[in-house]
Design an enzyme around this catalytic site. Sequence first.
Site, PDB file in Angstrom:
ATOM      1  N   PRO A   1       0.830  -1.209   0.000  1.00 33.62           N
ATOM      2  CA  PRO A   1       0.000   0.000   0.000  1.00 33.62           C
ATOM      3  C   PRO A   1       0.867   1.263   0.000  1.00 33.62           C
ATOM      4  O   PRO A   1       1.787   1.375   0.807  1.00 33.62           O
ATOM      5  CB  PRO A   1      -0.789  -0.096   1.310  1.00 33.62           C
ATOM      6  N   GLU A   2       0.589   2.146  -0.910  1.00 36.52           N
ATOM      7  CA  GLU A   2       1.272   3.441  -0.925  1.00 36.52           C
ATOM      8  C   GLU A   2       0.282   4.509  -0.469  1.00 36.52           C
ATOM      9  O   GLU A   2      -0.856   4.201  -0.103  1.00 36.52           O
ATOM     10  CB  GLU A   2       1.838   3.722  -2.322  1.00 36.52           C
TER      11      GLU A   2
END
Length: 276
Positions: free
Chosen positions: A2-3
């Site tokens: 996840p960014e």
Amino acid sequence: MPELPEVETTRRGLIPRLSGKAIRSVLVRDRRLRWPVPTDLESRLSGATIQSLHRRGKYLLVSVNKARLDEHVLIHLGMTGTLRVLEEPAPAGKHDHIEVRLKDGQLLRYADPRRFGCWLWAGRDWASHPLLASLGPEPFDAAFNAAYLHSATRGRSASIKSVIMNAGIVTGVGNIYANEALFRAGIHPLTRAGRLSVERLGELVEQIRAVLAEAIEAGGSSIRDYVQSDGASGWFQLRYAVYGRAGEACRTCGADIRVTRDAQRATFFCSRCQKR
Ligand SMILES: [Zn+2]
């Protein structure tokens, strides 16, 4: 992994479901995340009300209060963490480590197969938490601008890509979006940061914001599925210009997209469109 856009999408998806909701109970099945889950998480959260959710970089901060408790829970999704809200109880899988049961019957479930995420107390003043205190400005903050990036990079021989991925300079620009923003700005990722003009850095600032905003937008359109889902759904993806496209043709000029490594991270670029 996840960014920032995925974390922001998660936050936006959770806000309407969690804000103002009272917590009935908390169940921690496995405390062995990146740091141990505090042993008082269950007792202190039970009976508290969730006020709001903030994001700082890739960290989520959940404001909770009850009598004599005015606190924030700091959550990081690590490599593989997901937060999902279930409206109906469903059997827990082996990677479902934490569950927060709400009084309205909903269940917030944290899954994390690789357990690099974290749940920690961050106190009332979360900004001074050791994990957050040294973070640079958010990409969408006015403080992150051409003049700031120019002064932050003078005298730096590090690559511009490693500089924009340095959370002390700007927080939340991960590898995918650093690659994409540099392509859009026409800047070769291995350019020494200290050599770039204020104009080119200004263009980079704009493109970092644009690519992150598009990714958040793309996630926003799938929030419903994402939050509801109890399966192992992948993260949404933009149609990347360079990331993951080594050997494929640049959509702008037709040259092959190349890949190298910079600061141990896969670095994709078009040597015709991106100049040093
Ligand atoms: Zn090209």
